[in-house]
Design a protein around this motif. Structure first.
Motif, mmCIF file in Angstrom:
data_model
loop_
_atom_site.group_PDB
_atom_site.id
_atom_site.type_symbol
_atom_site.label_atom_id
_atom_site.label_comp_id
_atom_site.label_asym_id
_atom_site.label_seq_id
_atom_site.Cartn_x
_atom_site.Cartn_y
_atom_site.Cartn_z
ATOM 1 N N ASP A 7 6.425 -128.005 -38.463
ATOM 2 C CA ASP A 7 7.184 -126.797 -38.793
ATOM 3 C C ASP A 7 7.193 -125.886 -37.569
ATOM 4 N N TYR A 8 8.165 -124.973 -37.537
ATOM 5 C CA TYR A 8 8.240 -124.018 -36.434
ATOM 6 C C TYR A 8 8.321 -122.629 -37.036
ATOM 7 N N VAL A 9 7.409 -121.742 -36.633
ATOM 8 C CA VAL A 9 7.500 -120.359 -37.108
ATOM 9 C C VAL A 9 7.482 -119.420 -35.919
ATOM 10 N N ARG A 10 8.228 -118.326 -36.065
ATOM 11 C CA ARG A 10 8.309 -117.352 -34.970
ATOM 12 C C ARG A 10 7.981 -115.978 -35.527
ATOM 13 N N PRO A 11 6.662 -115.685 -35.681
ATOM 14 C CA PRO A 11 6.285 -114.409 -36.304
ATOM 15 C C PRO A 11 6.682 -113.217 -35.444
ATOM 16 N N ARG A 12 6.792 -112.058 -36.123
ATOM 17 C CA ARG A 12 7.185 -110.822 -35.434
ATOM 18 C C ARG A 12 5.986 -109.935 -35.143
ATOM 19 N N THR A 13 4.871 -110.187 -35.802
ATOM 20 C CA THR A 13 3.691 -109.340 -35.564
ATOM 21 C C THR A 13 2.476 -110.237 -35.343
ATOM 22 N N ILE A 14 1.460 -109.634 -34.731
ATOM 23 C CA ILE A 14 0.224 -110.396 -34.490
ATOM 24 C C ILE A 14 -0.400 -110.800 -35.822
ATOM 25 N N ASP A 15 -0.367 -109.925 -36.812
ATOM 26 C CA ASP A 15 -0.961 -110.277 -38.112
ATOM 27 C C ASP A 15 -0.258 -111.482 -38.722
ATOM 28 N N GLU A 16 1.089 -111.504 -38.614
ATOM 29 C CA GLU A 16 1.817 -112.680 -39.144
ATOM 30 C C GLU A 16 1.423 -113.944 -38.376
ATOM 31 N N ALA A 17 1.261 -113.796 -37.072
ATOM 32 C CA ALA A 17 0.869 -114.969 -36.274
ATOM 33 C C ALA A 17 -0.521 -115.452 -36.681
ATOM 34 N N LEU A 18 -1.427 -114.498 -36.914
ATOM 35 C CA LEU A 18 -2.791 -114.893 -37.300
ATOM 36 C C LEU A 18 -2.784 -115.560 -38.673
ATOM 37 N N ALA A 26 -2.338 -125.827 -37.366
ATOM 38 C CA ALA A 26 -1.234 -125.166 -36.647
ATOM 39 C C ALA A 26 -1.667 -124.896 -35.209
ATOM 40 N N LEU A 27 -0.698 -124.847 -34.304
ATOM 41 C CA LEU A 27 -0.993 -124.541 -32.901
ATOM 42 C C LEU A 27 -0.052 -123.457 -32.415
ATOM 43 N N ALA A 28 -0.587 -122.577 -31.566
ATOM 44 C CA ALA A 28 0.267 -121.597 -30.892
ATOM 45 C C ALA A 28 1.085 -122.307 -29.824
ATOM 46 N N LEU A 49 4.101 -125.197 -35.290
ATOM 47 C CA LEU A 49 3.999 -124.490 -34.017
ATOM 48 C C LEU A 49 4.279 -123.019 -34.274
ATOM 49 N N VAL A 50 3.385 -122.171 -33.811
ATOM 50 C CA VAL A 50 3.516 -120.731 -34.009
ATOM 51 C C VAL A 50 3.928 -120.131 -32.664
ATOM 52 N N ASP A 51 5.194 -119.762 -32.571
ATOM 53 C CA ASP A 51 5.745 -119.265 -31.304
ATOM 54 C C ASP A 51 5.301 -117.816 -31.077
ATOM 55 N N LEU A 52 4.691 -117.564 -29.924
ATOM 56 C CA LEU A 52 4.119 -116.241 -29.657
ATOM 57 C C LEU A 52 5.097 -115.297 -28.946
ATOM 58 N N ALA A 53 6.362 -115.714 -28.828
ATOM 59 C CA ALA A 53 7.305 -114.977 -27.974
ATOM 60 C C ALA A 53 7.565 -113.542 -28.412
ATOM 61 N N ASP A 54 7.517 -113.265 -29.721
ATOM 62 C CA ASP A 54 7.968 -111.947 -30.210
ATOM 63 C C ASP A 54 6.827 -111.006 -30.583
ATOM 64 N N LEU A 55 5.635 -111.230 -30.063
ATOM 65 C CA LEU A 55 4.476 -110.442 -30.518
ATOM 66 C C LEU A 55 4.174 -109.251 -29.621
ATOM 67 N N GLN A 158 -8.658 -121.044 -34.347
ATOM 68 C CA GLN A 158 -7.705 -120.122 -34.979
ATOM 69 C C GLN A 158 -7.635 -118.776 -34.256
ATOM 70 N N GLU A 159 -8.261 -118.695 -33.113
ATOM 71 C CA GLU A 159 -8.213 -117.439 -32.353
ATOM 72 C C GLU A 159 -7.059 -117.452 -31.358
ATOM 73 N N LEU A 160 -6.434 -116.293 -31.271
ATOM 74 C CA LEU A 160 -5.320 -116.098 -30.351
ATOM 75 C C LEU A 160 -5.845 -115.424 -29.091
ATOM 76 N N VAL A 161 -5.453 -115.908 -27.926
ATOM 77 C CA VAL A 161 -5.732 -115.151 -26.698
ATOM 78 C C VAL A 161 -4.711 -114.017 -26.680
ATOM 79 N N ALA A 162 -5.187 -112.786 -26.712
ATOM 80 C CA ALA A 162 -4.257 -111.647 -26.752
ATOM 81 C C ALA A 162 -4.059 -111.039 -25.372
ATOM 82 N N GLU A 163 -5.160 -110.883 -24.640
ATOM 83 C CA GLU A 163 -5.085 -110.214 -23.326
ATOM 84 C C GLU A 163 -6.163 -110.737 -22.411
#
Ligand SMILES: Cc1cc2nc3c(=O)[nH]c(=O)nc-3n(C[C@H](O)[C@H](O)[C@H](O)COP(=O)(O)OP(=O)(O)OC[C@H]3O[C@@H](n4cnc5c(N)ncnc54)[C@H](O)[C@@H]3O)c2cc1C
Length: 280
Positions: A7-18, A26-28, A49-55, A158-163
């Motif tokens: 599946d492909y998802v493109r969340p709009r917020t960090i919470d949705e991505a998490l 799932a993979l970023a 796949l969780v696309d991080l483009a819009d976060l 399940q952790e996202l590299v944010a910064e």
């Protein structure tokens, strides 16, 4: 090769991505330069796949404490940015080709943790911290504790590299990155990043990040201490003696070659960093 279905998802917020990344399968996906080949070879078979483009994780912010580099910042953006330490720019300039530098992200490089990652050497030398986000909350890991082995880090799946947070360097500091590259891939055979704080010609503090010849990018702590005690006068001999022994396999000759080359690039990076520090 054709990837397995996902599946492909493109969340709009960090919470949705998490939320999406709470699925352990799932993979970023960031720039896709490391992940897409793995998908095509079916070495990676994520459920989604969780696309991080819009976060909003893209960009470099500077304040009194240093730089905050968003995980989705590309190598090219880092190269073009004002105020990034020279070592970081030089690491980014050493990566692959223009396509890789345009799409590859710093967060992707850090999460992927290739043992020959150029940027890993730079963030190690500059004492950066990796800022992670997950449903359990934020967490920070110093880069020196982050890279554990080939493609293995202290990050939970399940952790996202944010910064990536790079502390401000003391006055009189300079930094540099020098590598010997594989001519085809441009991955480092050996690379060394140095951050040095100078008092005239004397090194008062120094840190060295190494990449390419070890199971994971690492700090050369014994060498750093010796360089500071010695002030930098005998850097070549100290580097020959104290660079950690390469452990990426190969016969004795290859290990000896890589260790020698590591000492050469390390001294070149030190000389450049020291000159920049003395002129700062
Ligand atoms: C032809 C070629 C040449 C190259 N040459 C070099 C080189 O000379 N030097 C060098 O250092 N590198 C080189 N690379 C590698 C390049 O640096 C990486 O492919 C790139 O930086 C990875 O970033 P990405 O955004 O493409 O990550 P992706 O491929 O999208 O992701 C990589 C991995 O990280 C995970 N991920 C991505 N972003 C995050 C995040 N924010 N949080 C959590 N997990 C995340 C993904 O799930 C995946 O597992 C080369 C790559 C190619 C294709």
């Amino acid at each position: 090769m054709i990837p397995a279905e996902f599946d492909y998802v493109r969340p709009r917020t960090i919470d949705e991505a998490l939320d999406a990344l709470a699925d352990p399968d799932a993979l970023a996906i960031a720039g896709g330069h490391s992940l897409v080949p793995l998908l095509k070879l079916r070495f990676a078979r994520p459920s989604a796949l969780v696309d991080l483009a819009d976060l909003g994780l893209r960009g470099i912010r500077q304040d009194g404490n240093g730089l905050e580099i968003g995980a989705m910042t590309t190598y090219d953006e880092l190269i073009r940015s004002d105020g990034a330490p020279a070592a970081l720019r030089e690491c980014a300039e050493s990566v692959g080709d223009m396509q890789v530098r345009n799409a590859g992200t710093l967060g992707g490089a850090v999460a992927h943790a290739d043992p020959a990652s150029d940027i890993a050497a730079g963030i190690l030398a500059l004492g950066a911290t990796i800022r992670l986000r997950s449903q359990s909350g934020p967490r920070e890991i110093p880069t020196s504790e982050f890279f554990l082995g080939p493609f293995t880090t202290a990050r939970g799946t399940q952790e996202l590299v944010a910064e990536i947070a790079v502390p401000a360097q003391p006055e009189g500091s300079g930094s540099a990155y020098v590598s010997i590259e594989d001519p085809a891939s441009r991955y480092a055979i050996v690379g060394a990043a140095v951050a040095a704080c100078m008092d005239g010609d004397r090194i008062v503090s120094c840190s060295v990040g190494l990449t390419g010849a070890w199971a994971a990018p690492l700090r050369a702590s014994a060498l750093e201490e010796a360089l500071v005690s010695d002030g930098g006068a005998d850097a070549r001999r100290l580097a020959e003696m104290l660079i950690p022994e390469p452990d990426v396999g190969g016969d004795d000759a290859e290990i000896a070659y890589r260790r020698h080359v590591a000492s050469v690039v390390c001294v070149r990076a030190l000389e450049r960093a020291a000159a920049r520090g003395a002129a700062a």
